[in-house]
Every structure is written in C-alpha cells, then in structure tokens.
Design an enzyme around this catalytic site. Structure first.
Site, PDB file in Angstrom:
ATOM      1  N   GLY A  45       6.902  -5.710  -9.541  1.00 43.23           N
ATOM      2  CA  GLY A  45       5.536  -5.495  -9.145  1.00 43.23           C
ATOM      3  C   GLY A  45       5.516  -6.757  -8.040  1.00 43.23           C
ATOM      4  N   ILE A  57      -0.237 -11.078  -8.217  1.00 40.56           N
ATOM      5  CA  ILE A  57       0.461 -12.441  -8.409  1.00 40.56           C
ATOM      6  C   ILE A  57       1.738 -12.108  -8.184  1.00 40.56           C
ATOM      7  CG2 ILE A  57       1.508 -13.641 -10.480  1.00 40.56           C
ATOM      8  CD1 ILE A  57      -1.146 -12.909 -11.991  1.00 40.56           C
ATOM      9  N   TYR A  66      -2.140  -4.173 -24.462  1.00 43.99           N
ATOM     10  CA  TYR A  66      -2.058  -5.155 -23.809  1.00 43.99           C
ATOM     11  C   TYR A  66      -1.497  -6.870 -24.117  1.00 43.99           C
ATOM     12  CZ  TYR A  66      -2.283  -8.640 -19.525  1.00 43.99           C
ATOM     13  OH  TYR A  66      -2.094  -9.407 -18.554  1.00 43.99           O
ATOM     14  N   LYS A  68       2.444  -8.377 -24.542  1.00 42.65           N
ATOM     15  CA  LYS A  68       2.764  -9.702 -23.925  1.00 42.65           C
ATOM     16  C   LYS A  68       3.231 -10.571 -24.899  1.00 42.65           C
ATOM     17  CE  LYS A  68       1.588  -9.038 -19.523  1.00 42.65           C
ATOM     18  NZ  LYS A  68       2.544  -9.124 -18.502  1.00 42.65           N
TER      19      LYS A  68
HETATM   20  P1  NAI Z   1      -1.481  -6.089  -9.965  1.00 39.03           P
HETATM   21  O1  NAI Z   1      -1.905  -4.807 -10.360  1.00 39.03           O
HETATM   22  O2  NAI Z   1      -2.054  -6.773  -8.913  1.00 39.03           O
HETATM   23  O3  NAI Z   1       0.168  -5.903  -9.699  1.00 39.03           O
HETATM   24  C1  NAI Z   1       0.753  -5.372 -10.709  1.00 39.03           C
HETATM   25  C2  NAI Z   1       1.906  -4.898  -9.768  1.00 39.03           C
HETATM   26  O4  NAI Z   1       2.944  -4.173 -10.577  1.00 39.03           O
HETATM   27  C3  NAI Z   1       1.499  -3.775  -8.627  1.00 39.03           C
HETATM   28  O5  NAI Z   1       2.336  -4.080  -7.497  1.00 39.03           O
HETATM   29  C4  NAI Z   1       2.076  -2.715  -9.415  1.00 39.03           C
HETATM   30  O6  NAI Z   1       2.282  -1.513  -8.472  1.00 39.03           O
HETATM   31  C5  NAI Z   1       3.472  -2.882 -10.127  1.00 39.03           C
HETATM   32  N1  NAI Z   1       3.341  -1.610 -11.282  1.00 39.03           N
HETATM   33  C6  NAI Z   1       2.557  -1.331 -12.080  1.00 39.03           C
HETATM   34  N2  NAI Z   1       3.276  -0.308 -12.647  1.00 39.03           N
HETATM   35  C7  NAI Z   1       4.426  -0.513 -12.301  1.00 39.03           C
HETATM   36  C8  NAI Z   1       5.419   0.372 -12.841  1.00 39.03           C
HETATM   37  N3  NAI Z   1       5.317   1.287 -13.727  1.00 39.03           N
HETATM   38  N4  NAI Z   1       6.759   0.324 -12.055  1.00 39.03           N
HETATM   39  C9  NAI Z   1       7.004  -0.402 -11.355  1.00 39.03           C
HETATM   40  N5  NAI Z   1       5.758  -1.657 -10.703  1.00 39.03           N
HETATM   41  C10 NAI Z   1       4.772  -1.262 -11.278  1.00 39.03           C
HETATM   42  O7  NAI Z   1      -1.611  -7.081 -11.212  1.00 39.03           O
HETATM   43  P2  NAI Z   1      -1.144  -8.699 -11.359  1.00 39.03           P
HETATM   44  O8  NAI Z   1      -2.860  -9.024 -11.727  1.00 39.03           O
HETATM   45  O9  NAI Z   1      -0.698  -9.276 -10.083  1.00 39.03           O
HETATM   46  O10 NAI Z   1      -0.435  -8.595 -12.480  1.00 39.03           O
HETATM   47  C11 NAI Z   1       0.908  -9.124 -12.236  1.00 39.03           C
HETATM   48  C12 NAI Z   1       1.516  -9.701 -13.657  1.00 39.03           C
HETATM   49  O11 NAI Z   1       0.616 -10.600 -14.267  1.00 39.03           O
HETATM   50  C13 NAI Z   1       1.304  -8.486 -14.745  1.00 39.03           C
HETATM   51  O12 NAI Z   1       2.309  -8.647 -15.449  1.00 39.03           O
HETATM   52  C14 NAI Z   1       0.244  -8.863 -15.650  1.00 39.03           C
HETATM   53  O13 NAI Z   1       0.050  -8.364 -16.830  1.00 39.03           O
HETATM   54  C15 NAI Z   1       0.259 -10.429 -15.530  1.00 39.03           C
HETATM   55  N6  NAI Z   1      -0.988 -11.069 -15.712  1.00 39.03           N
HETATM   56  C16 NAI Z   1      -2.362 -10.761 -14.867  1.00 39.03           C
HETATM   57  C17 NAI Z   1      -3.296 -11.494 -15.018  1.00 39.03           C
HETATM   58  C18 NAI Z   1      -4.559 -11.112 -14.205  1.00 39.03           C
HETATM   59  O14 NAI Z   1      -5.849 -11.713 -14.766  1.00 39.03           O
HETATM   60  N7  NAI Z   1      -4.491 -10.532 -13.186  1.00 39.03           N
HETATM   61  C19 NAI Z   1      -3.420 -12.425 -16.320  1.00 39.03           C
HETATM   62  C20 NAI Z   1      -2.471 -12.333 -17.060  1.00 39.03           C
HETATM   63  C21 NAI Z   1      -1.169 -11.897 -16.947  1.00 39.03           C
END
Ligand code: NAI
Length: 251
Positions: A8, A13, A147, A151
């Site tokens: 990711g 993040i 979700y 987690k």
């Molecule tokens: P984002 O959507 O900006 O990034 C997620 C990344 O994961 C993307 O690059 C996407 O292409 C990749 N991804 C999604 N599905 C995939 C798959 N099937 N196979 C390979 N890659 C895949 O999201 P963000 O916010 O940066 O989230 C990153 C992590 O942080 C996640 O695990 C999310 O649950 C967690 N998180 C995010 C929060 C927020 O408020 N943004 C809060 C708490 C946790």
C-alpha cells in the site's frame, strides 16, 4: 541501508512511510495494486503469492515489514474489506517474516476503530484463518463492521504472534491511527451515508484537527528504529486523543 517491504505504498499513509524511509537512505520494496515495485492484488490468493514471490525475488533479507494496504468503510463490499485488511496483511507478513534479520521489525497498521468492534464470531473466524467463512459471515453487514472487525482481528493477531517472533529477535507492534487525511478518508467523507457522521467525528478530535499521513509515518519509523528496541506487542494510538476520549478507562 536497511531494506523494507511495504504494501500500500502508492498513496496515503503508505506513501508517507515510503518517502520517509527513502529520505533517510533506506530501500523500500512497494507492493500495491497498480503503482508498486510489485503490482499485486492482496485480496486474492494469487495476488498474495505474487506479492510474496515478487519481494523475495528482489531481496534475500529484510529489516522490516509494513503491511499498510487497506480499504476503508466507504467500500461497499464487506468481504473485500476483510480480504484486504486482514487476510492480505497477515499473508504479507507470514510470507516474508523468515527474511527478517535478527532485530527486524514488523509494524501492523490497525485503527482506533478496532477496540470499538466487538470480539465476535467474525473476529474469531479471521483469527482461525477461515477466510471464506469470515467473508460469508460479514457479507450482509455494514462495511464499517467489516472495517473495524478486520482491524480488531489484525491487532489480536499481532498480539498473539509477536511472542514467538520475539524469541527470534523480531519485534512486532502496531499503530492505531484515527482519522488521517488520505485518499481513503476522502472517500469516506464523500460517502452519502458516512460523510456527515465522519465530519462530526473529525470535529470531535481532542487535538482539534485530523492527522497528516506524515504524522503516522513518523511513529512507524520510530517503531522500526533502534529507540523502539524494547517495545513488543504494543498498539500505539495516533489519534489526537480520540481513543482516550471514547474509552478513558481502557488501555
Ligand atoms: P489509501 O487509500 O490512501 O492507501 C491505501 C493503499 O492500499 C493504496 O495505495 C491502494 O492502492 C492499496 N491497496 C488497496 N487495496 C489493495 C489491494 N487489494 N492490493 C494491494 N494494494 C491495495 O489509504 P490510507 O488512508 O493511506 O490507509 C492506509 C492504511 O491505514 C490502511 O490499512 C487503512 O485501513 C489504515 N488507516 C487509515 C486511516 C485513515 O483515516 N486514512 C485511519 C486508520 C487506519
């Protein structure tokens, strides 16, 4: 130069973690759907195998593993959320952990919504590795349950598995971010059903604002670094005080 496997890493993040590691001269092998050193879909068995073999083809050793890829509750498929957030993350670690050097680190990406999910049959099915059954169980429920539940299970998995790894000199911990300004959270804010309640949630953060991705990356880098050498099995909340506000007597 340390070498890290990060899923990711294309946006949000994960991209902030990648930038911070590259800025200090480390090497980062990114697995993501379309923009990665390895393009693989972690929701499927075939994609997970491609991710692991792809990383292994690029390095024989790792200093750390960060399974960051995840989907938010605006995704309308609870099963897909489960497949990526729990099973994709766990397989990424399980497929690569033998490459970790002594002193190696694993940082799981949880969420501050995890403690609010019940420890129910859904969580137990994930922890038992029963992917099909877990996906069937959650299929008709709200994506937010998938979700938070995925987690929750991920953090339980971390706590259960950090002990055996510690014996091999590997430290595994997790972060639990609150609302972070990323493409994932933009989609949640734009969601017809979740947008209003999420906006109110953001306005209630004790610190008075939501987090920037770099603020989560800073803590991940701390957990990957020498100063965190005695931290094992911890869940570090990065949520501007939201967890303390919502669960003051739990820690
Ligand atoms: P984002 O959507 O900006 O990034 C997620 C990344 O994961 C993307 O690059 C996407 O292409 C990749 N991804 C999604 N599905 C995939 C798959 N099937 N196979 C390979 N890659 C895949 O999201 P963000 O916010 O940066 O989230 C990153 C992590 O942080 C996640 O695990 C999310 O649950 C967690 N998180 C995010 C929060 C927020 O408020 N943004 C809060 C708490 C946790």
């Amino acid at each position: 130069m340390a070498v890290y496997a990060l899923s990711g890493g294309a946006t949000g993040i994960g991209a902030a973690i990648k930038s911070a590691l590259l800025a200090r001269g480390d090497r980062v092998i990114v697995v993501d759907l379309n923009e990665g050193d390895i393009c693989a879909d972690l929701s499927t068995e075939a994609g997970r195998a491609k991710a692991v073999s792809g990383v292994r083809a690029l390095t024989n050793t790792l200093d750390g593993i960060i399974p960051c890829a995840g989907l938010g509750p605006s995704v309308k498929s609870p099963a897909l959320i489960t497949q990526v957030n729990y099973f994709g993350a766990v397989s990424f670690v399980e497929g690569l952990q033998d490459l970790l050097k002594p002193g190696g680190r694993i940082v799981m990406i949880g969420s501050n919504s995890a403690p609010m999910a019940p420890h129910d049959d859904f969580v137990d099915l994930m922890l038992a590795g029963k992917e099909t059954e877990a996906c069937e169980f959650i299929a008709e429920q709200h994506p937010q349950s998938a979700y938070a539940g995925s987690k929750h299970a991920l953090l339980c998995w971390m706590r259960r598995h950090c002990l055996a790894l510690a014996g091999n000199g590997i430290l595994m911990n997790a972060v639990a971010p609150g609302f972070v300004d990323t493409p994932l959270s933009d989609k949640v804010l734009a969601d017809k059903e979740l947008g209003e309640v999420t906006k109110a949630f953001c306005e209630s953060v004790p610190i008075g604002r939501v987090a920037k991705p770099a603020e989560v990356a800073d803590v991940v880098l701390f957990l990957l670094g020498e100063q965190a050498r005695y931290i094992c099995g911890s869940v570090l909340f990065i949520d501007g005080g939201h967890d303390a506000m919502l669960r003051p007597d739990s820690f």
